[in-house]
Design a protein around this motif. Structure first.
Motif, PDB file in Angstrom:
ATOM      1  N   LEU A 113       0.749  -1.073  -0.103  1.00 15.99           N
ATOM      2  CA  LEU A 113       0.075   0.109  -0.633  1.00 15.99           C
ATOM      3  C   LEU A 113       0.713   1.152   0.104  1.00 15.99           C
ATOM      4  O   LEU A 113       0.900   2.451   0.055  1.00 15.99           O
ATOM      5  CB  LEU A 113      -1.353   0.044   1.104  1.00 15.99           C
ATOM      6  N   ALA A 114       1.389   1.052   0.373  1.00 15.38           N
ATOM      7  CA  ALA A 114       2.630   2.103  -0.007  1.00 15.38           C
ATOM      8  C   ALA A 114       3.833   2.774  -1.377  1.00 15.38           C
ATOM      9  O   ALA A 114       4.792   3.113  -1.182  1.00 15.38           O
ATOM     10  CB  ALA A 114       4.020   1.533   0.896  1.00 15.38           C
ATOM     11  N   ALA A 139      -6.169   2.253  -6.541  1.00 13.61           N
ATOM     12  CA  ALA A 139      -6.401   1.125  -6.447  1.00 13.61           C
ATOM     13  C   ALA A 139      -7.253   0.820  -5.512  1.00 13.61           C
ATOM     14  O   ALA A 139      -8.623  -0.162  -5.832  1.00 13.61           O
ATOM     15  CB  ALA A 139      -5.651  -0.326  -7.130  1.00 13.61           C
ATOM     16  N   PHE A 140      -6.374   0.181  -4.238  1.00  8.94           N
ATOM     17  CA  PHE A 140      -7.176   0.037  -2.865  1.00  8.94           C
ATOM     18  C   PHE A 140      -8.447   0.000  -2.632  1.00  8.94           C
ATOM     19  O   PHE A 140      -9.554  -0.614  -2.576  1.00  8.94           O
ATOM     20  CB  PHE A 140      -6.668  -0.762  -1.977  1.00  8.94           C
ATOM     21  N   LEU A 174      -2.054  -4.245  -9.408  1.00  7.91           N
ATOM     22  CA  LEU A 174      -3.155  -5.673  -9.244  1.00  7.91           C
ATOM     23  C   LEU A 174      -2.404  -6.791  -8.137  1.00  7.91           C
ATOM     24  O   LEU A 174      -2.692  -7.200  -7.140  1.00  7.91           O
ATOM     25  CB  LEU A 174      -4.162  -5.778  -9.541  1.00  7.91           C
ATOM     26  N   ALA A 175      -0.724  -7.591  -8.944  1.00  5.77           N
ATOM     27  CA  ALA A 175      -0.175  -8.115  -9.175  1.00  5.77           C
ATOM     28  C   ALA A 175       0.221  -8.170  -7.317  1.00  5.77           C
ATOM     29  O   ALA A 175       0.163  -9.278  -6.867  1.00  5.77           O
ATOM     30  CB  ALA A 175       0.292  -8.775 -10.203  1.00  5.77           C
ATOM     31  N   ARG A 202      -0.246 -10.033  -4.272  1.00  9.66           N
ATOM     32  CA  ARG A 202       0.637 -11.141  -3.439  1.00  9.66           C
ATOM     33  C   ARG A 202       0.641 -10.462  -1.337  1.00  9.66           C
ATOM     34  O   ARG A 202       0.310 -11.350  -1.097  1.00  9.66           O
ATOM     35  CB  ARG A 202       1.930 -10.705  -3.656  1.00  9.66           C
ATOM     36  N   ALA A 203       0.040  -9.659  -1.411  1.00 13.86           N
ATOM     37  CA  ALA A 203      -0.299  -9.081  -0.134  1.00 13.86           C
ATOM     38  C   ALA A 203      -1.339  -9.480   0.805  1.00 13.86           C
ATOM     39  O   ALA A 203      -2.311  -9.595   1.545  1.00 13.86           O
ATOM     40  CB  ALA A 203       0.429  -7.922   0.154  1.00 13.86           C
TER      41      ALA A 203
END
Length: 121
Positions: free
Chosen positions: A13-14, A21-22, A53-54, A58-59
């Motif tokens: 998110l950084a 996007a999130f 988005l990838a 992954r997160a």
């Protein structure tokens, strides 16, 4: 949630585009959005958006589902819930009066300020 999981979430998110996007996907929960719509809304090239988005996937912040020729992305709100729980686990040394305003603020985002769902109407 483990510390390394939280670090991976924060690392994902950084970055401005991933964060936006999130947040866009959270606003469209639970239905989600096609990848192309996300790219257009954020004015980001499709291939660049795919990389972002990838990273979010992954997160464990988003999940993807293929529907015909589209890939629909959805925010994984349970991951946000787990992160909030991790951050607030030992909130203020058990002093409720300190944590209460923080928890009330979190509840207000989903309470009276949101339109009622069809089930509630």
């Amino acid at each position: 949630m483990e510390t390394l999981d939280a670090i991976e979430i924060f690392a994902s998110l950084a970055q401005e585009t991933r964060l936006e996007a999130f947040r866009l996907l959270v606003r469209h929960a639970p239905d989600g959005l096609p990848a192309g719509d996300i790219a257009r809304a954020l004015q980001v090239p499709h291939n660049t958006m795919s990389s972002h988005l990838a990273s979010l996937t992954r997160a464990d912040l988003v999940e993807a589902e293929r529907q015909s020729r589209s890939i629909i992305y959805r925010a994984k709100l349970q991951t946000v819930q787990a992160l909030a729980g991790y951050l607030l686990k030992d909130c203020c040394g058990g002093r409720e009066e300190i944590c209460e305003p923080l928890i009330a603020d979190l509840q207000s985002c989903c309470g009276e300020n949101r339109p009622q769902s069809r089930k509630q109407q």
